[in-house]
Structures are given as C-alpha cells and as structure tokens.
Design an enzyme around this catalytic site. Structure first.
Site, PDB file in Angstrom:
ATOM      1  N   ASP A 228      54.723  36.999  41.736  1.00  0.00           N
ATOM      2  CA  ASP A 228      54.197  36.172  40.645  1.00  0.00           C
ATOM      3  C   ASP A 228      55.350  35.612  39.819  1.00  0.00           C
ATOM      4  O   ASP A 228      56.169  36.363  39.281  1.00  0.00           O
ATOM      5  CB  ASP A 228      53.284  37.034  39.767  1.00  0.00           C
ATOM      6  CG  ASP A 228      52.480  36.228  38.768  1.00  0.00           C
ATOM      7  OD1 ASP A 228      52.902  35.109  38.413  1.00  0.00           O
ATOM      8  OD2 ASP A 228      51.434  36.719  38.316  1.00  0.00           O
ATOM      9  N   GLU A 280      44.829  31.313  37.039  1.00  0.00           N
ATOM     10  CA  GLU A 280      44.508  32.063  35.830  1.00  0.00           C
ATOM     11  C   GLU A 280      44.560  31.188  34.582  1.00  0.00           C
ATOM     12  O   GLU A 280      43.887  31.477  33.598  1.00  0.00           O
ATOM     13  CB  GLU A 280      45.428  33.272  35.670  1.00  0.00           C
ATOM     14  CG  GLU A 280      46.880  32.930  35.366  1.00  0.00           C
ATOM     15  CD  GLU A 280      47.749  34.171  35.249  1.00  0.00           C
ATOM     16  OE1 GLU A 280      47.964  34.645  34.118  1.00  0.00           O
ATOM     17  OE2 GLU A 280      48.199  34.675  36.294  1.00  0.00           O
ATOM     18  N   HIS A 330      41.924  36.593  38.466  1.00  0.00           N
ATOM     19  CA  HIS A 330      43.001  37.172  37.676  1.00  0.00           C
ATOM     20  C   HIS A 330      42.456  38.348  36.876  1.00  0.00           C
ATOM     21  O   HIS A 330      41.331  38.329  36.390  1.00  0.00           O
ATOM     22  CB  HIS A 330      43.567  36.104  36.737  1.00  0.00           C
ATOM     23  CG  HIS A 330      44.593  36.619  35.790  1.00  0.00           C
ATOM     24  ND1 HIS A 330      44.361  36.771  34.435  1.00  0.00           N
ATOM     25  CD2 HIS A 330      45.875  37.015  35.993  1.00  0.00           C
ATOM     26  CE1 HIS A 330      45.454  37.240  33.859  1.00  0.00           C
ATOM     27  NE2 HIS A 330      46.383  37.396  34.776  1.00  0.00           N
ATOM     28  N   GLU A 353      42.116  42.520  41.348  1.00  0.00           N
ATOM     29  CA  GLU A 353      43.441  42.843  40.805  1.00  0.00           C
ATOM     30  C   GLU A 353      43.321  43.994  39.815  1.00  0.00           C
ATOM     31  O   GLU A 353      42.375  44.047  39.025  1.00  0.00           O
ATOM     32  CB  GLU A 353      44.052  41.631  40.106  1.00  0.00           C
ATOM     33  CG  GLU A 353      45.415  41.919  39.467  1.00  0.00           C
ATOM     34  CD  GLU A 353      46.063  40.711  38.827  1.00  0.00           C
ATOM     35  OE1 GLU A 353      47.280  40.757  38.577  1.00  0.00           O
ATOM     36  OE2 GLU A 353      45.352  39.716  38.581  1.00  0.00           O
TER      37      GLU A 353
END
Length: 403
Positions: A228, A280, A330, A353
């Site tokens: 990320d 997100e 997200h 997640e």
C-alpha cells in the site's frame, strides 16, 4: 405494515482508560511512518519513525457512536465513527431525519445525498454512511436478523481475512518475524505499507522494492502479499517500482496514485502485470464506474464507512461484479464491511481486511467486537450488527451537542 418514525438522533462520545498507556510510551517500540502524498514538500514531511520514548500514548480513549431512536423504542446503533462526521450528522442531517420512516433507508439515503451540495464526498458522505449503517442496524434489530441475512447472504460460515500490517516497523528482523507469525495464524495474505515515495529519491525506491523482497522471502512463494502506497506516489515512481518488484509477484499494489488520477492509473495498468487496487478514497458510484470502465483496477476497495454505508456499498458490489472486479472493502471499521462481504458471492467479495494494530483499539469499548480466529471471521449471528458496549471499560458517556 410497520411504521417507525425517527424521534431522536444522538452521537455518543465514549471515554475510558487507554489499555496501551504505559508511562506515556508505546509498549511495542518504534512505530512505522507511512508515506504521504504531501511528502513532496520538505517542510510538511514528518520523521520516518517515532521512537518509543517519544510515542506518547494518551491516558484515555474517546470514540463516538451514533444512535437513531424510533417512536416505539426501537433503535439503531453504529460505530465507532469519527467525531467530525458525527458533528455533520447532528448539524446538517438530524433535522431531516426526525419524523422519517426509520425502515425507509433507501429513501432516506437519497434525500440525505440531495439535501446538501457537499453530500457526495468527504465528511458529509462519511456522515451519511454512519446514518445508513445505523438504520441498517435498526432494521436488523426490528426483524431479529443480522444485516448480512437481510441483504440476502448466507452461503458462507466464515469470511477469510487478510492481515493489514500498518504500523509495523520495517527493520529486517521485524519484517521476518511479523510476516511469518501472521502466515502461521492462517490469514488469507498480508499487506505491508511503504515508508518512501518520490521525495526519497533512488534510495527510497530501492528500499520500497527491498520491502517486497524481504516479505516474499520470509513467507515463500504461495503467500498472498500486497503493498500500500497510500496515494503517496506518482506515475514515474510507481512504474519504476513495478518494473523491479514484478519478479516477487505482489498480489496487488494499492493506492499508488491520488484517487482522481484516472489517466495515470490506466497508464500504470498498461505498464505492469501487478494488479492495481484502489477505492478507499472514492465516495461516489460514478467515480467507481469510471475506474471500472477503463480497466484500471483489478481490486475495488471502497469503504462502507466513507462511501455511503451498506446501501451504497452493495450497489458498488453490483458494479464490480458486472466488470469482473473483486470488491474487498477498505477496513476503516469491521461491522458494515463484514456484513456486506457475507451477503455477496465469494467471487465478488472474497475476503476482508483486518488491521492488526488498529482494530483492537478502534473497537475497544465493544463487548464482543468481530476479530478473526485462525485467519477468518465467524459469521455474525446477533440482530443488526450486534454492537454492544462493555460498560466496565467506560468512564464517561456524553452526547455531542447539536443545533
């Protein structure tokens, strides 16, 4: 026909002792610094790491929850939510909600998005998300069913989770120890976060590639590994990283670019075999559609606490399915995302997640917050989202003012 009128909208600020407080220092040592888009400005760039001796933990935790009450005593309860969206709920949307049919959540959603010029994005959309999620909880409590069941789910008894490693220091010893520990716990992969971006130059690029190498060597060839960049990169940096990192087969590169850089996402997609993920910070169905139409991404990551709640995330899931793209929400929170995932096909929503360091703190005041066991979430069984607070952890419960 049951008709429930909303009579009150409350945002509770819950405060209690911080279990991580220990003489003002973080008990786990140095904390990772995450790359930021603003890093290209020297004056705005924060230090790479915060030493444990300087990482002061507050003595107390304060988190907010939204409660929407109907005239027969039924209520919806959702959180934690961030305080700023909570204030928007009270200052912008509360008046519209009072007197509405609490079960008409789709109609309410449409009115909320139309009543203010800023409703489609940012804090206003986060406020709408909180309202929508609370109304889904109310519906679940009224009909004595978990939200995922009201949405038509039930094909799975558990939801695989991938471990999000945000906050983990990136020294070699910690990378190996944490990566192998998470793998042993049975998670459906692990996601690591970069410290460096374009402002770090060639050394930062090399370090970002080396992070991928170290994780891959630690976990072997078969473990899903994701990375990320928190929209902190630009196209040249992302393309250079991808060329060097492809050999380690990352399962995706997340938020390499600012979310509105659609042309750059498309160009990056054409230049690498590494799947791209983002979403997100995408709050609108049309923005999602634009990303899907040009084939820029392989994983959509819209967040039900920011993009419009359960109602809107299920619509985005339909779009993702149409274009053959996975929706893996997200993980700003757990509840809404988990129930939407459970309502969808495993092909559309394959896993959830879970931020290992942040979720226990974020759901600290809850009596039985969802958490993965053996790398997977059990399917929730309580009505609504099943959120109940642990009164033993609470010192103060105060209502945010409105009007």
């Amino acid at each position: 026909m049951r008709n429930l009128r909303i009579v009150d909208v409350e945002v509770h600020r819950i405060t209690g002792p911080n279990p991580r407080y220990s003489e003002g220092a973080h008990p786990e040592g140095d904390r990772q610094r995450q790359v930021q888009a603003v890093d290209l400005y020297d004056d705005a760039r924060s230090p790479r790491r915060v030493p444990a001796a300087e990482a002061r933990e507050p003595r107390t935790i304060s988190l907010c929850y939204l409660r929407i009450v109907a005239d027969d005593g039924a209520f919806g309860f959702y959180g934690p939510i961030d305080e700023l969206p909570g204030r928007v709920v009270l200052d912008v949307y509360r008046e519209l909600l009072i007197g509405q049919d609490a079960l008409a959540s789709s109609t309410i959603w449409d009115q909320l998005e139309r009543i203010d010029r800023h409703s489609r994005h940012g804090l206003h959309k986060a406020a709408i998300s909180a309202i929508d999620n609370a109304l889904w909880d109310l519906r679940g409590r009224v009909f004595d069913a978990p939200v995922w069941q009201l949405l038509g789910g039930g094909s799975r008894r558990s939801i695989p989770a991938y471990a999000s490693m945000l906050g983990t220091p990136l020294d070699a010893e910690t990378i190996v120890s944490r990566a192998t520990a998470v793998q042993a716990e049975g998670f459906a992969g692990q996601k690591w976060f970069f410290e460096h971006g374009p402002a770090s130059g060639p050394e930062g690029l090399a370090a970002s590639v080396d992070l991928v190498r170290q994780v891959r060597e630690a976990v072997g060839d078969d473990e899903p590994i994701m990375f990320d960049a928190y929209h902190g990169w630009d196209l040249p940096f992302a393309r250079a990283w991808a060329q060097r990192a492809e050999q380690y087969r990352p399962d995706w590169l997340e938020e390499a670019l600012l979310p509105n850089r659609h042309a750059a996402f498309a160009e990056l997609r054409r230049s690498t075999s590494i799947p791209l993920a983002t979403g997100e910070h995408v709050y609108d169905r049309q923005e999602v559609l634009d990303l899907l139409r040009d084939g820029s991404i392989q994983v959509l990551q819209t967040d039900p606490e920011w993009c419009g709640g359960v109602t809107e995330l299920t619509r985005m899931a339909a779009l993702a399915e149409t274009f053959g793209v996975a929706l893996i929400p997200h993980g700003h929170g757990v509840h809404a995302a988990l129930h939407v995932i459970a309502s969808q096909s495993p092909e559309v929503c394959p896993k959830a997640e879970y931020l290992l360091r942040h979720m226990p703190w974020r759901h600290h005041f809850e009596a039985d917050a969802p958490a993965p066991v053996g790398g997977a979430f059990a399917l929730p069984t309580e009505p609504g989202f099943g959120i109940e607070l642990d009164e033993s952890k609470i010192e103060r419960d105060e209502l945010l003012p409105f009007g």
